[in-house]
Write an enzyme that holds these catalytic residues in place. Structure first.
Site, PDB file in Angstrom:
ATOM      1  N   GLN B 124     -22.590  99.904  53.127  1.00  0.00           N
ATOM      2  CA  GLN B 124     -22.281 100.592  54.380  1.00  0.00           C
ATOM      3  C   GLN B 124     -22.891  99.819  55.549  1.00  0.00           C
ATOM      4  O   GLN B 124     -24.103  99.589  55.563  1.00  0.00           O
ATOM      5  CB  GLN B 124     -22.885 101.998  54.314  1.00  0.00           C
ATOM      6  CG  GLN B 124     -22.734 102.821  55.566  1.00  0.00           C
ATOM      7  CD  GLN B 124     -23.891 103.815  55.703  1.00  0.00           C
ATOM      8  OE1 GLN B 124     -25.058 103.450  55.753  1.00  0.00           O
ATOM      9  NE2 GLN B 124     -23.549 105.092  55.744  1.00  0.00           N
ATOM     10  N   GLY B 125     -22.074  99.431  56.509  1.00  0.00           N
ATOM     11  CA  GLY B 125     -22.590  98.695  57.662  1.00  0.00           C
ATOM     12  C   GLY B 125     -22.599  99.559  58.914  1.00  0.00           C
ATOM     13  O   GLY B 125     -21.655  99.534  59.708  1.00  0.00           O
ATOM     14  N   TYR B 126     -23.658 100.344  59.075  1.00  0.00           N
ATOM     15  CA  TYR B 126     -23.751 101.236  60.236  1.00  0.00           C
ATOM     16  C   TYR B 126     -24.875 100.767  61.166  1.00  0.00           C
ATOM     17  O   TYR B 126     -24.645 100.300  62.263  1.00  0.00           O
ATOM     18  CB  TYR B 126     -24.044 102.666  59.807  1.00  0.00           C
ATOM     19  CG  TYR B 126     -22.870 103.452  59.269  1.00  0.00           C
ATOM     20  CD1 TYR B 126     -21.665 102.837  58.975  1.00  0.00           C
ATOM     21  CD2 TYR B 126     -22.977 104.820  59.048  1.00  0.00           C
ATOM     22  CE1 TYR B 126     -20.598 103.552  58.474  1.00  0.00           C
ATOM     23  CE2 TYR B 126     -21.912 105.550  58.555  1.00  0.00           C
ATOM     24  CZ  TYR B 126     -20.714 104.922  58.260  1.00  0.00           C
ATOM     25  OH  TYR B 126     -19.679 105.643  57.774  1.00  0.00           O
ATOM     26  N   SER B 127     -26.134 100.940  60.698  1.00  0.00           N
ATOM     27  CA  SER B 127     -27.290 100.710  61.570  1.00  0.00           C
ATOM     28  C   SER B 127     -27.397  99.244  61.985  1.00  0.00           C
ATOM     29  O   SER B 127     -26.992  98.343  61.246  1.00  0.00           O
ATOM     30  CB  SER B 127     -28.571 101.103  60.838  1.00  0.00           C
ATOM     31  OG  SER B 127     -28.563 102.465  60.530  1.00  0.00           O
ATOM     32  N   SER B 159     -28.104  98.818  52.115  1.00  0.00           N
ATOM     33  CA  SER B 159     -28.472  98.803  50.697  1.00  0.00           C
ATOM     34  C   SER B 159     -27.299  98.269  49.885  1.00  0.00           C
ATOM     35  O   SER B 159     -26.143  98.441  50.257  1.00  0.00           O
ATOM     36  CB  SER B 159     -28.911 100.196  50.214  1.00  0.00           C
ATOM     37  OG  SER B 159     -28.094 101.182  50.726  1.00  0.00           O
ATOM     38  N   GLU B 242     -23.598 112.588  53.569  1.00  0.00           N
ATOM     39  CA  GLU B 242     -24.882 112.024  53.178  1.00  0.00           C
ATOM     40  C   GLU B 242     -26.003 113.055  53.335  1.00  0.00           C
ATOM     41  O   GLU B 242     -26.833 113.225  52.471  1.00  0.00           O
ATOM     42  CB  GLU B 242     -25.194 110.793  54.031  1.00  0.00           C
ATOM     43  CG  GLU B 242     -26.483 110.117  53.612  1.00  0.00           C
ATOM     44  CD  GLU B 242     -26.790 108.873  54.448  1.00  0.00           C
ATOM     45  OE1 GLU B 242     -27.224 107.892  53.877  1.00  0.00           O
ATOM     46  OE2 GLU B 242     -26.577 108.914  55.675  1.00  0.00           O
TER      47      GLU B 242
END
Lengths: 355, 396
Positions: B124-127, B159, B242
């Site tokens: 997951q590429g969010y932050s 992660s 989540e």
């Protein structure tokens, strides 16, 4: 599977909440604090069936359960209502339900709101200041401090060894002294016995132990209501109070105090529901859950009482807002019938983690 | 108040138990995500409806109607038997539900089945370094060049980036729009040229996370989920998933029981620690908190079943659950005194060093997935109806 309140339970609590908000607001509590008279409140609650709640139908009652009673206790805490609910509405009918010898006539009079019963179980919890109460041949000698719901017609009294007696307030040899506490929304008394004749309700300490669990859950439920009131007032006050040209409710420092209170308090609601349900339906768990509920809700209540007073700033410290009535109510519920440390020791014993 | 699940669920529970007894030897125990044993176990679980249970058959799921209690029973029985519930991860738990809601038919067909089977792993590429709690301020850009997006920027806290085949990624595609309206939700392969992954070692000593750098990464134009510029809405639905899954009360109960056992075994001056009044009182204090949260969890479960309102009860679970767990792990360290320090290869460490590890790991969870302070904003604003703080970036 349904972990929640029934429609009947919601209706019952709503009707009690409506009555108390109209007929027993803070001004009425203040009057009780000086005059000590709650007869009109108890009469109104009797019309709603509150004293009859736990009395079996065969004796003129409604025959509901401990969860229902806990919901009422929560409402009484929410309004810091003076009433003899713990002794009259809970302890006496439960003593009868759980095998104690209580006459149907007394139960019927209690259910109708005509007779009031105080409850003095302190000696079975832990004796302080050399207060002892013994019985020999049906005659009681000694002292019980901290009788709850004083000003009653009769008292349920536990001896040091856990026998339970019913004693008339005017029995020869019994003297009753007012015991002033911080909580002026309740009446508390010391009972002095000199050869008083009482009627034996039950001599098995298990009965007193079970009554204690029920009363602990009720005290915790009262704290839940009182703490909810303090949280509600805090949120309302923070939204209306302006400093630095904006409502203090917009400051995260204040919001997080309120969020902390809500986050700690909301699980207490589920805990009270579970504990109330367990008292009637889960005998294996009821004692452990009651001990933990008494301790945990007392801790949360103490934190909410402090934090909510702080949210009110200087006004929280005054008598004008009257928040201290709930602060003291929470304090009373915490000290009575087992402090958190004692309850946690008891909880450890209940699962074999302490001798 | 009715705490029993009912006879039809008793039957279902015994079916699950029968399956577990018959198949236990096929379950992976510590094998990696790519191991044949894990992949065949995942396939078997889906075939029997113990994984991907409510995902439609057409996309590779089992196709059962949603039933909260059945899901609960599956989780309870697998936990009791200490058998893997198959593959988790952000692809299965976050991307698949999102694609089902807003993906195109082609996206659903391309991505869901291999993701469920564990053949396609996601990160997951969010932050970003400059976009944490204020995620919508993210700056990784995607600029359209012909039929391709060209992605430049950096992600952090990613992660499994080093294992993943694909990433679902928030990128800024409309640099002139207000910050919440300029974001798109993009899918692309992790072996695309221009991606660099650097492990991020955290306080536990492990590299649970990575930093991911994008330099002119070219992505086919049609790999946007939802509409261009709607990425924030898509991402928020996923964050909801989540938040629900954090602070598992069953795991907390297992740790509590392990701690009580530890206190019966460990001694100080010949006295069992459980007999030490201060330590025992602290243990009991945590048990009381834990019980309150367990009942709160029951209430939330029941409210979902019966369409009752328990929104405040639900809102507090991440905050309270992670804080409780951190305190529980911390108590284990305290009672062990100097032994509580043992870590790494130290043969004197207890329970494989899990107490120190989890103590630190849960501090990470208190911060991750919406910090405790963000949780308190949500509780006070959405739960208690308190006003938002005036925002400087909106005023300016």
């Amino acid at each position: 599977m349904e972990f929640g309140l029934s429609r009947e339970q919601t209706l019952l609590t709503d009707s009690v909440a409506r009555f108390l908000s109209k007929e027993a607001p803070l001004d009425r509590v203040r009057r009780f604090a000086t005059e000590g008279d709650d007869r009109d409140i108890w009469a109104g609650l009797a019309e709603l069936g509150v004293p009859a709640l736990l009395v079996p139908e065969s004796a003129g009652g409604v025959g509901l359960g401990c969860l229902d009673a806990a919901l009422i206790a929560e409402q009484l805490g929410y309004r810091a209502t003076p009433s003899p609910f713990l002794g009259t509405g809970v302890a006496l009918p439960l003593a009868a339900r759980w095998g104690g010898r209580i006459g149907d006539e007394l139960l019927a009079a209690v259910a109708a709101g005509e007779r009031r019963v105080g409850v003095a179980l302190a000696n079975a919890v832990g004796r302080r200041a050399d207060a002892t109460l013994s019985s020999a041949g049906g005659r009681l000698d000694g002292i019980v401090h901290f009788a709850m719901d004083a000003g009653a017609d009769d008292y349920l009294v536990a001896t040091d060894t856990g026998a339970l007696y019913l004693v008339a307030a005017d029995a020869p040899g019994l003297s009753i002294k007012a015991f002033d506490t911080i909580d002026r929304s309740r009446r508390t008394a010391e009972l002095h016995f000199a050869g008083v004749t009482g009627s034996l309700v039950g001599d098995d300490p298990a009965l007193v132990a079970r009554l204690l669990d029920a009363l602990r859950v009720m005290l915790a439920a009262d704290t839940l209501g009182a703490a909810q009131q303090m949280l509600d007032q805090s949120v309302a006050y923070a939204k209306q109070r302006e400093q630095f040209n904006r409502p203090i409710a917009t400051f995260q420092a204040v919001k997080h105090m309120c969020a902390d209170m809500a986050a700690a308090l909301e699980p207490c609601r589920a805990m009270i529901w579970y504990a109330g349900h367990a008292l009637d339906h889960m005998p294996d768990e009821a004692h452990l859950v009651a001990c933990h509920t008494k301790a945990h809700v007392a801790e949360v209540g103490k934190a909410v009482a402090k934090t909510s007073t702080e949210v009110h700033g200087g006004m929280g410290f005054t008598d004008l807002v009257g928040l201290h009535y709930w602060f003291k109510r929470v304090g009373y519920n915490r000290q009575m019938l087992g402090t958190p440390e004692m309850m946690r020791l008891e909880a450890a014993r209940a699962q074999g983690l302490a001798a | 108040m009715d705490l029993s699940y009912g006879p039809e669920y008793d039957t279902f529970r015994s079916e699950v138990q029968t399956f577990l007894a018959a198949n236990a030897s096929a379950a992976p125990r510590g094998e990696g995500l790519r191991s044949p044993k894990m992949l065949s176990w995942q396939k078997r679980l889906i075939e029997h409806g113990y994984a991907a249970r409510t995902i439609p058959k057409a996309y590779g799921g089992y196709g059962a109607a949603p039933d909260i209690l059945q899901s609960r029973i599956i989780a309870e029985e697998f936990a009791r038997a200490q058998i893997s519930q198959g593959m988790g991860g952000q692809g299965i738990s976050m991307l698949v539900p999102t694609l089902l809601e807003v993906g195109t038919e082609a996206q659903k067909e391309q991505f869901i089945r291999p993701t469920l089977l564990g053949e396609m792993l996601w990160c997951q590429g969010y932050s970003e370094p400059g976009a944490g709690s204020d995620l919508a301020s993210l700056r990784t850009s995607a600029v359209l060049d012909g039929d391709e997006w060209v992605v430049n920027g950096q992600k952090i806290w990613t992660s499994t980036a080093h294992l993943a085949d694909w990433i679902f990624c928030l990128v800024r595609t409309e640099p002139n729009a207000p910050k919440h309206k300029g974001i798109s939700f993009l899918l692309f392969r992790m072996d695309t040229p221009g991606i660099e992954i650097r492990p991020l070692v955290d306080m536990t000593g492990n590299a649970n996370f990575n930093e991911v750098f994008f330099t002119d990464v070219r992505v086919p134009k049609d790999q946007v989920v939802g509409r261009r510029g709607d990425g924030w809405l898509v991402a928020n639905a996923i964050l909801g998933h989540e938040r629900d899954s954090l602070g598992n009360p069953d795991a907390t109960l297992a740790r509590f029981n392990a701690l009580a056992e530890l206190m019966k075994i460990e001694t100080l001056n010949g006295q069992r620690l459980i007999d030490h009044p201060v330590y025992r009182d602290r243990l009991m204090t945590l048990q009381g908190r834990m019980m309150a949260l367990r009942y709160n969890d029951l209430r939330v479960l029941s409210a979902r079943l019966n369409q009752a309102d328990a929104s405040l009860a639900r809102m507090i679970t991440k905050l309270e659950g992670t804080e409780l767990r951190h305190a529980l792990e911390g108590l284990a360290i305290d009672i062990m005194g100097e032994f509580g320090l043992a870590y790494g290869d130290n043969p004197l460490k207890r329970d494989h060093g899990s107490w120190q590890y989890q103590y630190m790991y849960f501090l990470g969870l208190i911060i991750g997935g919406g910090t405790s302070q963000i949780q308190k904003n949500i509780i006070s604003e959405r739960g208690l109806g308190m006003p938002k703080e005036p925002k400087l970036d909106r005023a300016g």
